[in-house]
Structures are given as C-alpha cells and as structure tokens.
Design a protein around this motif. Structure first.
Motif, PDB file in Angstrom:
ATOM      1  N   THR A   1      -6.226   3.898  -2.073  1.00 19.28           N
ATOM      2  CA  THR A   1      -5.747   2.839  -1.189  1.00 19.28           C
ATOM      3  C   THR A   1      -6.952   1.999  -0.759  1.00 19.28           C
ATOM      4  O   THR A   1      -8.105   2.409  -0.917  1.00 19.28           O
ATOM      5  CB  THR A   1      -5.072   3.431   0.048  1.00 19.28           C
ATOM      6  OG1 THR A   1      -6.056   4.207   0.789  1.00 19.28           O
ATOM      7  CG2 THR A   1      -3.920   4.354  -0.343  1.00 19.28           C
TER       8      THR A   1
ATOM      9  N   ARG B   1      -5.762  -5.232  -3.878  1.00 19.05           N
ATOM     10  CA  ARG B   1      -5.366  -4.061  -4.664  1.00 19.05           C
ATOM     11  C   ARG B   1      -4.068  -4.336  -5.417  1.00 19.05           C
ATOM     12  O   ARG B   1      -3.120  -4.874  -4.850  1.00 19.05           O
ATOM     13  CB  ARG B   1      -5.173  -2.863  -3.725  1.00 19.05           C
ATOM     14  CG  ARG B   1      -4.713  -1.572  -4.395  1.00 19.05           C
ATOM     15  CD  ARG B   1      -4.414  -0.513  -3.345  1.00 19.05           C
ATOM     16  NE  ARG B   1      -3.953   0.731  -3.941  1.00 19.05           N
ATOM     17  CZ  ARG B   1      -2.709   0.970  -4.338  1.00 19.05           C
ATOM     18  NH1 ARG B   1      -1.783   0.029  -4.195  1.00 19.05           N
ATOM     19  NH2 ARG B   1      -2.375   2.135  -4.865  1.00 19.05           N
TER      20      ARG B   1
ATOM     21  N   TRP C   1      -7.978   4.388 -13.766  1.00 21.57           N
ATOM     22  CA  TRP C   1      -6.743   4.834 -14.401  1.00 21.57           C
ATOM     23  C   TRP C   1      -6.851   6.295 -14.815  1.00 21.57           C
ATOM     24  O   TRP C   1      -7.939   6.853 -14.916  1.00 21.57           O
ATOM     25  CB  TRP C   1      -6.409   3.961 -15.612  1.00 21.57           C
ATOM     26  CG  TRP C   1      -7.238   4.201 -16.837  1.00 21.57           C
ATOM     27  CD1 TRP C   1      -6.917   4.946 -17.924  1.00 21.57           C
ATOM     28  CD2 TRP C   1      -8.566   3.698 -17.093  1.00 21.57           C
ATOM     29  NE1 TRP C   1      -7.944   4.940 -18.844  1.00 21.57           N
ATOM     30  CE2 TRP C   1      -8.957   4.178 -18.363  1.00 21.57           C
ATOM     31  CE3 TRP C   1      -9.445   2.877 -16.382  1.00 21.57           C
ATOM     32  CZ2 TRP C   1     -10.202   3.870 -18.908  1.00 21.57           C
ATOM     33  CZ3 TRP C   1     -10.676   2.580 -16.926  1.00 21.57           C
ATOM     34  CH2 TRP C   1     -11.041   3.061 -18.184  1.00 21.57           C
TER      35      TRP C   1
ATOM     36  N   VAL D   1      -4.862   1.471 -11.164  1.00 21.39           N
ATOM     37  CA  VAL D   1      -5.022   0.694  -9.933  1.00 21.39           C
ATOM     38  C   VAL D   1      -6.172  -0.261 -10.159  1.00 21.39           C
ATOM     39  O   VAL D   1      -7.242   0.144 -10.646  1.00 21.39           O
ATOM     40  CB  VAL D   1      -5.312   1.609  -8.727  1.00 21.39           C
ATOM     41  CG1 VAL D   1      -5.595   0.772  -7.475  1.00 21.39           C
ATOM     42  CG2 VAL D   1      -4.141   2.554  -8.469  1.00 21.39           C
TER      43      VAL D   1
ATOM     44  N   ARG E   1      -2.492   6.715  -7.407  1.00 17.51           N
ATOM     45  CA  ARG E   1      -2.100   5.530  -6.636  1.00 17.51           C
ATOM     46  C   ARG E   1      -2.100   5.810  -5.139  1.00 17.51           C
ATOM     47  O   ARG E   1      -2.390   4.926  -4.332  1.00 17.51           O
ATOM     48  CB  ARG E   1      -0.746   4.993  -7.096  1.00 17.51           C
ATOM     49  CG  ARG E   1       0.465   5.889  -6.829  1.00 17.51           C
ATOM     50  CD  ARG E   1       1.764   5.192  -7.207  1.00 17.51           C
ATOM     51  NE  ARG E   1       2.032   4.069  -6.312  1.00 17.51           N
ATOM     52  CZ  ARG E   1       2.702   4.177  -5.161  1.00 17.51           C
ATOM     53  NH1 ARG E   1       3.151   5.364  -4.741  1.00 17.51           N
ATOM     54  NH2 ARG E   1       2.908   3.127  -4.413  1.00 17.51           N
TER      55      ARG E   1
ATOM     56  N   GLU F   1       0.837  -1.206   0.000  1.00 16.84           N
ATOM     57  CA  GLU F   1       0.000   0.000   0.000  1.00 16.84           C
ATOM     58  C   GLU F   1       0.867   1.250   0.000  1.00 16.84           C
ATOM     59  O   GLU F   1       1.919   1.284   0.657  1.00 16.84           O
ATOM     60  CB  GLU F   1      -0.882   0.013   1.248  1.00 16.84           C
ATOM     61  CG  GLU F   1      -1.953  -1.050   1.267  1.00 16.84           C
ATOM     62  CD  GLU F   1      -3.191  -0.654   0.486  1.00 16.84           C
ATOM     63  OE1 GLU F   1      -3.357   0.534   0.203  1.00 16.84           O
ATOM     64  OE2 GLU F   1      -3.972  -1.567   0.164  1.00 16.84           O
TER      65      GLU F   1
ATOM     66  N   GLU G   1      -1.349  -2.585  -8.642  1.00 19.31           N
ATOM     67  CA  GLU G   1      -0.980  -1.440  -9.467  1.00 19.31           C
ATOM     68  C   GLU G   1      -0.428  -1.925 -10.801  1.00 19.31           C
ATOM     69  O   GLU G   1       0.313  -2.911 -10.854  1.00 19.31           O
ATOM     70  CB  GLU G   1       0.073  -0.576  -8.757  1.00 19.31           C
ATOM     71  CG  GLU G   1      -0.431   0.056  -7.471  1.00 19.31           C
ATOM     72  CD  GLU G   1       0.645   0.893  -6.769  1.00 19.31           C
ATOM     73  OE1 GLU G   1       1.763   1.028  -7.344  1.00 19.31           O
ATOM     74  OE2 GLU G   1       0.377   1.395  -5.675  1.00 19.31           O
TER      75      GLU G   1
END
Length: 604
Positions: A525, A543, A510, A552, A521, A475, A545
């Motif tokens: 979270t 989650r 995005w 994300v 990003r 994270e 990336e």
C-alpha cells in the motif's frame, strides 16, 4: 539469409530485433544480432532523457556532433551484409542532428560500395520555434507541475518533441533501407516498421497498441532476456544475455523471443519486468495510440517464447511530450572513504571543512554509502564510501580547487579519512543540464521524412485524439494476511523493476503465482511503501494494480528532483529503487514460503 523476400501483403509476422537499449549498450550487439536468427528489421534505441541531456552538454562544451557517433562504428563493418540481405535498420541515434547522421551513413555506404538508401525523420527539433510557439499561446506546461515554460528561469538549448512511428513507416514505404531518427518515442522504432509491413491505418488502435507493447519490450536491449532482472540467478548465459526479437502479427499481437545462439532467457517474468519498466501507469501514452496495459496478457508458449495478447488501444492524447533542456551550471564528484566509529559526525565535519575551503558559490553534498559492520573483522568492513558532489554556476571553482580541497584534509580532518589514489578522477567539471517535460498540442510538430534525393514527405497527425487519464484504484483495506507469518525480505517472493520518468521514479512489483497476489496487493500500500522507503515518506505516491500481471505499479513523484540529468543522487535515475524495496523485511505468510518457489533464500 534474407527474410525480406516476401512482400508486406503476405501478412506473416514481422520479425524485429533490437540491438541497443541505450547509448553505451554493448558495442558488439549489432554484430551479435546479425550472426543470430534471420530478421526483417533491426532497431537500435540510443536515446533517453539523460542521453539527450548528455548530447546537449557535449555539443555545448566541445561543439561535437549532435548524434551518436558510436552507431557509425557499429554499422561500418556490416554495410555489405545488410545490403545483401535486404535487412532494414531503424535507429534514433540521430539525436539532435538526424540529418547529419543520415549524411554520415550515406558516406559510409558509398565508401563500402553498399547500395543502401538512407532517409531521416525530422520535426522533433522545436528549439528555433519556441518564440513562435510562445507567441501563438502555447504554454508548453510542465507535465507534472502545470507551470508554463516561460516561467522557467533557465534558457533552453534543446527542445525535442516525441514523434510517433508513421514517419518511419513512410520512409520504409518509400524504399529506405536505413531510417535515422531523432526523438521519436522508443516504441516508435517498432511501431513504424509494423505499420509499413502490415499496412495498418492510423486508426487501427488495437494493432497499433500491440506494436507499442512489442516496441516497449524490445527497446531496452537485454531487459526482456534477463538483464537487470531480480531473478538473474536462474537465467542461463547471464555473462552476455542476448537481445530480444519481437514477432509482430497482422493483428498487433506478438511473440517475444531471442536469438537461439545467445545467452539469457525469455519468460513471462523477464517480459513482465520490461513491461512494467518506465511506464506512467496502466495507460501508456504514445503519439500514435494510447495503450491499455491493464488488458495485456502474457503466456509462455514455448522455450524462450512469450505471447503478448489482449492489448487494447484507443486514440492518443491530443498533446505530445517535448523534452526541453537548459544548462544550469556545472557539477563534479569524487569519492572519499571514512573508517571506524562516529561516521555521521565525521561526515558533518568534512562537509563543513569543504564548504569553507571552496568558493562561496559552490554547493557541497556528502552522501555516505552504507555503514560500518558492527565489530568489523577487517578494515573493509569498517569502511564507508562517501560520495562528494560539488555544484556551482561556474566551472573554474570546480576544477583544481575542488580536488585540492579534498586532498588537503589528510592531516587536519577526521581520523580514518583517505582517498583511492589509484582511481582516475574526473579531469574537469561537466555541464549540468536541467530538464523540463513540456506538453504541446500533438499537431504542432512538423513531422516529415527526408529521403536520400531530398524529397520531403509530410506525416499527418493522428485522425482522432482523446484525453486519457490514469485509472484510480482504491487502496486495499484490512490485514495482508491472517495466518502465521515469518519476517523475511519482500524479495523472497516478489520481483521488482524500477526506472525514471523525468523527476519521478516508477516501480513495478509482481509475483509469479496467483496464490501470492492478494498478499502482495495488501502488503504494498502507499502507507507501507512510505514506511519501507524513507526517501518517499513525504513525497506523492501514485499506486495502480494490474491484476492480469499480478503486479502493483507505483510512481514516486519528485524522487529524482527535476530529472536524472540534473539531480545529484548516486542512483541518478532510480534504477535500484526496486531492489531496495525487495530487500526490506515484511511479514510473509508461512503457507506461501512453504509452497511457492523462492526467488532468493530467506536469510538466516
């Protein structure tokens, strides 16, 4: 005009055009695509988990065909043209009965005098084999919970394994013009033709992975051309966006485009939207190959042309997914309307009254959709639609008794209660079908191609397999921004696309510019998503990336219950979750608001 006069050894890119993204997509699509630019293969995707469940419910209720009859209506007027052009057709419209659909297509071709060779793919239907598989020790564990299928309290009526594309390739190599499939993966509809066209080996992992991405980008109809796109206001021809075309090269790289005559557009953002749709995470699992989506690059190489590169593949997982379905009672829904003040109290009284009026075995759910405007100027602004859903083990209590109960409350319930008496209401309860995504060793399904002359071609499993796990991304820590900010909807700078994977919802978010990536990003979270999306507050969030896409990706586990076919949410398969997040207000850096193009204006 035919483009298939060249042989596969010429190695030019294969041109594959989609014409269906789901059962119910535009019926005119096949005619539109045939009137468009020349292509080598037409592919139609008709199946989803909820579609298979609907076919199960329909065949159980009325004994109808287990395939998609609408495809026959689409195909019938164009059989001669397809034969003359030599254009191949590959579809999964066979549903639960690909052999039956193949026979129906042959009959259509004979009646039209069209010389078309029809093959079908078998091996996905495992229902009759379930006792044998249990006896052999196959647990068919649930994809999310790990529980064995034998612990399910329901009795399966369908069990279909997800097959790869090599059966389709074998059918085309044997001379088939039309290939009817059941539950192959959506991407297999393109992987199979690409394998046939380019002669790839089963261990050409990178090329196969590239074809999986191309198939994923074509499978959902107009998604890659602007359909269901958060930037829809800037897309030309949105009245009827066209269907996409994938040009798949010999190395598996591809260009996504569209028919020049059709509406819509193909941009990095419209393609990103589909790339992030209904995926498990950066590792996209398919029976032929595991595709590494975090390596994908998208480049605008011309008007309505996006190049897809950098795709890396590795051996597939040793297991494949099996979609198992079982009836779990019946369901019926209607909508009523409440007006004015005290809406929460009105909903609670309606729930109590309907529960008392209906059979004790019936469960009632009321879902208010929105809330009245403060100080409303019109009656519409003061009104809330309330969805009433009743479920139960038997159909009869959900018949006339249900409608009678809803209609009996005009004089003895809350003020401001009414029903739209013009709207049609469901005539009867429908079968409610539950879903179990099972895992099974990939070499267990007997993947075979059946040709028109009855010959059977066995399709071997992949030459190698490898366990694949999703990567773990830490994270972000620290504030999302240190400069001045303005409160605004997330969607002024952020695109989103959401969908379903069984009982889970996936969400891709995005941005279009590198300058906004770090802010995105750090803003999105898991803790922040739980704050922004109340239904996810107590659910597991995964989650990831994907920096090359400035994206994300989130998976909300359990949001959709056990799957779209049985949950009673209004947004049954989570298609609108991304737009909800875009509508939530966050702190947006003033520098970005001043320098970047906005997807939508900041509300005042």
């Amino acid at each position: 005009m035919s483009t298939t006069e060249e042989t596969p050894t010429d190695r030019r890119p294969l041109r594959v055009a989609g014409f269906s993204g789901y059962l119910g997509d535009r019926a005119s699509a096949l005619a539109e695509v045939l009137a468009g630019d020349p292509v080598d293969v037409l592919v139609g995707d008709y199946l989803a988990e909820v579609t298979l469940a609907a076919l199960v419910g329909r065949t159980r209720a009325s004994g109808g065909a287990g395939y998609v009859p609408g495809f026959l209506d689409q195909l019938r007027p164009h059989l001669g043209v397809l034969a003359d052009r030599g254009t191949k057709v590959v579809v999964n419209a066979g549903g639960l009965d690909p052999a039956g659909m193949a026979a129906a297509v042959r009959e259509l071709a004979r009646a039209a005098g069209a010389e078309l060779r029809v093959a079908h793919v078998e091996g996905d239907d495992l229902l009759a084999r379930l006792p044998e598989l249990h006896a052999q020790g196959h647990g068919m564990e649930h994809l999310d919970s790990g529980a064995p299928l034998k612990d399910w309290a329901l009795t399966p009526v369908a069990a279909n394994a997800y097959l790869g594309g090599f059966g389709i390739a074998a059918a085309l190599t044997a001379g088939a013009d039309v290939v009817i499939c059941g539950r192959v993966t959506d991407a297999s509809l393109v992987v199979g033709p690409a394998v046939w066209w380019h002669g790839w080996a089963p261990d050409d992992w990178d090329a196969l992975a590239g074809a999986v991405v191309a198939g994923h980008l074509v499978e959902c109809g107009p998604h890659s051309t602007g359909g269901n796109f958060s930037g829809f206001r800037a897309v030309p021809g949105m009245t009827a966006p066209g269907f996409p075309v994938a040009e798949v090269a010999a190395d598996g790289t591809a260009v996504i485009t569209k028919h020049a005559r059709d509406g819509g557009t193909v941009t990095v953002d419209t393609v990103t939207a589909q790339l992030l749709y209904e995926i498990q995470g950066p590792r996209y699992l398919n029976p032929d190959v595991t595709t590494h989506l975090d390596d994908v690059t998208l480049t605008q190489v011309g008007p309505d042309r996006v190049a897809v590169g950098g795709v890396v593949g590795s051996p597939p997982s040793p297991t494949t997914k099996v979609a198992v379905f079982a009836p779990t009672g019946f369901v019926r829904a209607t909508t009523v309307y409440l007006t004015g003040l005290d809406v929460p109290a009105k909903v609670e009284l309606l729930r109590a009254q309907l529960t008392a009026l209906l059979d004790p075995g019936v469960q009632v759910e009321l879902t208010p959709l929105g809330r009245p405007v403060l100080d409303p100027a019109t009656q519409d602004e003061a009104t809330v639609a309330v969805r009433v859903v009743a479920t139960g083990p038997d159909a009869e209590p959900l018949g006339e008794d249900f409608l009678a109960a809803v209609g009996s409350l005009f004089l003895g319930s809350v003020p401001g209660y009414y029903i739209d008496t013009v709207a049609d209401r469901a005539r009867r309860a429908r079968v409610r079908v539950d879903y179990w995504p099972a895992l099974l060793a990939g070499d267990v399904p007997r993947h075979e191609v059946v040709l028109a002359d009855g010959r059977r071609l066995p399709v071997p499993p992949p030459p190698a397999t490898r366990e694949s796990r999703q990567p773990v991304h830490p994270e972000p820590v620290g504030p999302a921004t240190t400069g001045s900010t303005t409160r605004a909807p997330l969607g002024v700078l952020v695109h989103a696309r959401s969908g379903d994977k069984g009982g889970n919802s996936n969400i891709g978010l995005w941005v279009t510019d590198d300058r906004a990536w770090e802010w995105l990003r750090r803003t999105v979270t898991t803790a922040r998503v739980r704050e922004l999306f109340g239904e996810a507050a107590h659910l597991e969030l995964v989650r990831h990336e994907l920096p090359r896409l400035r994206a994300v990706h989130l998976v909300v586990r359990g949001l959709l219950g056990t799957g779209g076919s049985s949950n009673t949410r209004v947004d049954q398969v989570g298609k609108a979750v991304g737009e909800l997040l875009r509508a939530r207000w966050v702190d947006v850096p003033d520098e970005l608001l001043a320098t970047l193009p906005l997807i939508t204006e900041v509300p005042r």
